[in-house]
Write a protein that holds these residues in place. Structure first.
Motif, short mmCIF file in Angstrom:
data_model
loop_
_atom_site.label_atom_id
_atom_site.label_comp_id
_atom_site.label_asym_id
_atom_site.label_seq_id
_atom_site.Cartn_x
_atom_site.Cartn_y
_atom_site.Cartn_z
N TYR A 1 0.85 -1.18 0.00
CA TYR A 1 0.00 0.00 0.00
C TYR A 1 0.89 1.23 0.00
CZ TYR A 1 -3.38 -3.49 1.56
OH TYR A 1 -4.16 -4.61 1.67
N THR A 2 0.76 2.08 -1.01
CA THR A 2 1.57 3.30 -1.09
C THR A 2 0.68 4.50 -1.37
OG1 THR A 2 1.98 3.02 -3.47
CG2 THR A 2 3.58 2.04 -1.96
N ALA A 3 1.16 5.67 -1.00
CA ALA A 3 0.43 6.91 -1.25
C ALA A 3 1.42 8.00 -1.63
CB ALA A 3 -0.37 7.32 -0.02
N GLU A 4 1.07 8.80 -2.64
CA GLU A 4 1.96 9.89 -3.05
C GLU A 4 1.76 11.13 -2.21
OE1 GLU A 4 -0.65 12.09 -6.56
OE2 GLU A 4 0.98 10.78 -7.16
N SER A 5 0.63 11.23 -1.52
CA SER A 5 0.33 12.40 -0.71
C SER A 5 0.42 12.05 0.77
CB SER A 5 -1.07 12.93 -1.04
OG SER A 5 -1.43 13.97 -0.15
N LYS A 6 0.82 13.01 1.57
CA LYS A 6 0.88 12.83 3.01
C LYS A 6 -0.34 13.42 3.72
CE LYS A 6 5.95 12.80 3.23
NZ LYS A 6 7.16 13.42 3.82
N LYS A 7 -1.25 13.98 2.91
CA LYS A 7 -2.43 14.59 3.51
C LYS A 7 -3.37 13.52 4.04
CE LYS A 7 -2.49 18.95 0.94
NZ LYS A 7 -3.31 19.84 0.09
N LYS A 8 -3.74 13.66 5.27
CA LYS A 8 -4.59 12.67 5.93
C LYS A 8 -6.02 12.75 5.40
CE LYS A 8 -6.02 11.15 10.54
NZ LYS A 8 -5.91 11.40 12.00
N SER A 9 -6.62 11.59 5.24
CA SER A 9 -8.02 11.52 4.85
C SER A 9 -8.77 10.65 5.85
CB SER A 9 -8.17 10.93 3.45
OG SER A 9 -9.54 10.70 3.15
N ASN A 10 -9.97 11.08 6.19
CA ASN A 10 -10.81 10.30 7.10
C ASN A 10 -11.77 9.38 6.37
OD1 ASN A 10 -9.79 11.44 9.54
ND2 ASN A 10 -10.99 13.30 9.15
N ARG A 11 -11.61 9.31 5.04
CA ARG A 11 -12.54 8.49 4.25
C ARG A 11 -11.83 7.41 3.44
NH1 ARG A 11 -15.47 13.51 3.68
NH2 ARG A 11 -17.55 13.32 4.61
N ILE A 12 -10.57 7.17 3.70
CA ILE A 12 -9.85 6.10 3.01
C ILE A 12 -9.41 5.08 4.05
CG2 ILE A 12 -7.92 5.48 1.51
CD1 ILE A 12 -7.90 8.33 0.47
N PHE A 13 -9.81 3.83 3.87
CA PHE A 13 -9.54 2.79 4.86
C PHE A 13 -8.86 1.60 4.18
CE2 PHE A 13 -13.25 5.18 6.17
CZ PHE A 13 -13.00 5.45 7.52
N ILE A 14 -7.87 1.04 4.86
CA ILE A 14 -7.19 -0.18 4.42
C ILE A 14 -7.47 -1.27 5.45
CG2 ILE A 14 -4.96 -1.27 4.00
CD1 ILE A 14 -3.95 1.49 3.08
N ASN A 15 -7.93 -2.41 4.97
CA ASN A 15 -8.25 -3.54 5.84
C ASN A 15 -7.41 -4.74 5.42
OD1 ASN A 15 -11.03 -2.47 7.15
ND2 ASN A 15 -11.00 -1.98 4.96
N ASP A 16 -6.49 -5.14 6.27
CA ASP A 16 -5.65 -6.29 5.93
C ASP A 16 -5.00 -6.82 7.21
OD1 ASP A 16 -4.35 -8.24 4.42
OD2 ASP A 16 -3.77 -6.83 2.85
N SER A 17 -4.32 -7.93 7.06
CA SER A 17 -3.70 -8.56 8.22
C SER A 17 -2.33 -7.94 8.50
CB SER A 17 -3.55 -10.06 7.98
OG SER A 17 -2.59 -10.30 6.96
N THR A 18 -1.73 -8.38 9.58
CA THR A 18 -0.39 -7.90 9.93
C THR A 18 0.70 -8.75 9.29
OG1 THR A 18 -0.41 -9.30 11.92
CG2 THR A 18 -1.17 -7.02 12.16
N TYR A 19 0.32 -9.81 8.57
CA TYR A 19 1.29 -10.76 8.05
C TYR A 19 1.72 -10.44 6.62
CZ TYR A 19 -0.78 -13.40 11.91
OH TYR A 19 -1.26 -13.78 13.15
N GLY A 20 3.00 -10.15 6.43
CA GLY A 20 3.60 -10.09 5.10
C GLY A 20 3.21 -8.92 4.24
#
Length: 540
Positions: free
Chosen positions: A487-506
């Motif tokens: 998961y990468t992002a070109e902007s450092k601006k925080k958004s309250n409407r973008i969510f990533i759901n995944d495990s802690t593994y790998g």
């Protein structure tokens, strides 16, 4: 207006009348002639033979029963029609019985020609009580379930092929025949002898010589097609053709478009990708007429089976009408814009000219045409004239939650926030080294139409790239699934409407504060792999 305090009394009265009307139960069989004629075993040739029979004489009920439960299409069921007798030894070069089939309601027999082409003979009458437990199959409830079959038009499937061909969708081509008490039925004589059926080429397997199914090398079940689509990004579904089929469903009022009511023609690959095109089947519930009496009306008010929709000029609640198709619609139609929907709706409207509709209904027996066709044709023409509005309305329903699903192979998802109201999503096929091979999906979503964009990576090595600085009005949820995802992002601006759901593994998280990461090592099966997501269609 009926006062609230009187409703229980009205309901009680209806129940009493219901019992009175249903005291006399009828023995039910999908066979129209249960007993074989005395000379049946001596007849060896049925060529050019016909027989005159009603499809369901038992649906002719008394005045009180009809008053309470509705006229439905009873007159079409109990009116005798002239039907060709099936000559098993000569039809299609000769037919050999294979096995019984069908659902718990339809009784069917599969038969095979000398060159292994399969046909299916589906009983025109139904046995809905087969879905009940053995105890309830002998109850009054079973009697009412059987009687509800009278809400269907027994010969409706005959009128659809001409219109489907005009619209440009694949279809079966059923023929009305009577199965005699022919000893050639062998072990199936007692079950199928004496039955009026719709005979059609079975939409399965090799169809190279069948233009009605795209001359496809293979025709597959929905489960098989979805397994291919979700496990491999070298397969795709013809969304535009599927939308043509779905708009046609809505025009004819077919509310039973669940996954098993489709087959899928696998077309020759282009750009190394196989394309699947839909083949609708089992058109038992078109032009439905249910809510024309107190008891059916009461079930409607109580919202029992709300997707059972009576055929009217106005389509009504599209979400309920299309309830059984909701999973496939969300998966397949997400790639089409509103403009795509409008263009396809215009094309369907043009294709269904008055002459096409009127000539198609002439495929019913003449007596049934005289009894039923005129009001149905009138309603169908109104729906056709309004198909663009139907398309816009259903598009707006699906557009609220946009579903974008990858596969168990490798993909790159680029989510570009163009401005606060617009989000562009692109999905590319990649190899394991993340080299882009080809574009799989591209669409721009607008916050006026879409509230949520939901992306599923499934298995494979997926890369989700977040581009743009604006804070979107659309909520974006990413479910990485199985595999080592980035998961990468070109902007450092925080958004309250973008969510990533995944495990802690790998997984590799380089999105900074652009997205809110929700770690979950116990993801739901449908968010995990292609095989898990398949459960979404059958278990949700």
């Amino acid at each position: 207006m009926l006062q609230i305090q009187y409703i229980p009394k009205v309901v009680s009265l209806l129940i009493i009348l219901l019992v009175m009307a249903g005291c006399q139960r009828y023995p039910h069989s999908v066979r129209q002639v249960a007993q074989a004629p005395a000379d049946a075993a001596l007849v060896t040739n049925y060529t050019d033979s016909t027989i005159t029979l009603p499809a369901g004489a038992h649906y002719k009920r008394g005045a009180l029963h009809t008053l309470l439960y509705g006229r439905h299409y009873r007159n079409a069921w109990y009116t005798p029609v002239n039907i060709r007798v099936l000559d098993i030894s000569t039809a299609h070069g000769g037919l050999q019985p294979l096995k019984m089939g069908g659902s718990r309601q339809t009784v069917s027999l599969r038969m095979q020609t000398k060159d292994s082409t399969e046909y299916v003979l589906r009983s025109i009458d139904k046995e809905p009580a087969g879905a009940l437990s053995p105890r309830w199959q002998k109850s009054y409830v079973a009697n009412i379930a059987r009687d509800a079959t009278s809400a269907t038009l027994p010969y409706a499937a005959l009128v659809l092929p001409g219109m489907a061909a005009a619209v440009g969708i694949y279809h079966t081509d059923p023929e009305l025949v009577y199965i005699p008490h022919d000893p050639q039925l062998g072990e199936y004589l007692d079950e199928m002898g004496g039955t009026i059926v719709l005979m059609e080429r079975r939409p399965d397997g090799k169809q190279k010589d069948n233009p009605r199914m795209g001359n496809a090398e293979k025709v597959k079940s929905t489960r098989s097609m979805l397994t291919e689509r979700l496990s491999d990004n070298d397969t795709k579904i013809d969304a535009r053709n599927y939308l043509r089929a779905r708009l046609f469903d809505m025009l004819i009022g077919d509310w039973s478009r669940h996954e098993d009511n489709w087959r899928w023609a696998e077309l020759e690959p282009t750009d190394d990708a196989y394309t699947y095109r839909p083949v609708p089947r089992d058109r038992d519930n078109v032009f439905y007429k249910l809510h024309d009496a107190p008891i059916p009306w009461l079930t409607h008010i109580l919202k029992f089976k709300p997707h059972f929709r009576t055929y009217r000029k106005r389509v009504g609640n599209l979400e309920k009408l299309n309830y059984n198709a909701r999973h496939l619609d969300a998966l397949i139609l997400s790639e089409l814009s509103q403009q795509d929907w409008i263009e396809i709706a215009d094309s369907v409207k043009t294709a269904l000219a008055d002459q096409v509709i009127e000539s198609s209904f002439r495929k019913m027996p003449d007596t049934i045409y005289s009894l039923t066709a005129e009001p149905i044709i009138e309603k169908l023409k109104v729906r056709r004239d309004n198909v663009k509005e139907i398309a816009k309305d259903y598009y707006s329903i699906l557009a609220k939650d946009a579903l974008i699903v990858g596969s168990d192979k490798h993909e790159r998802f680029i989510v570009k926030v163009l401005n606060k109201n617009e989000v562009q999503v692109q999905v590319y096929k990649t190899n394991k080294d993340e080299e882009v091979k080809r574009l799989l999906f591209e669409r721009t979503f607008n916050a006026r139409q879409t509230k949520n964009i939901i992306l599923y990576g499934l298995d494979g090595k997926d890369h989700f790239v977040l581009e743009g600085d604006a804070d979107p009005e659309i909520t974006i949820s990413i479910w990485g699934g199985e595999g080592e995802d980035t998961y990468t992002a070109e902007s450092k601006k925080k958004s309250n409407r973008i969510f990533i759901n995944d495990s802690t593994y790998g997984n590799n998280y380089k999105a900074g504060d652009r997205a809110r990461v929700k770690h979950n090592d116990n993801l739901r099966a449908k968010d995990f792999t292609g095989a898990g997501f398949l459960l979404h269609f059958y278990l949700d």
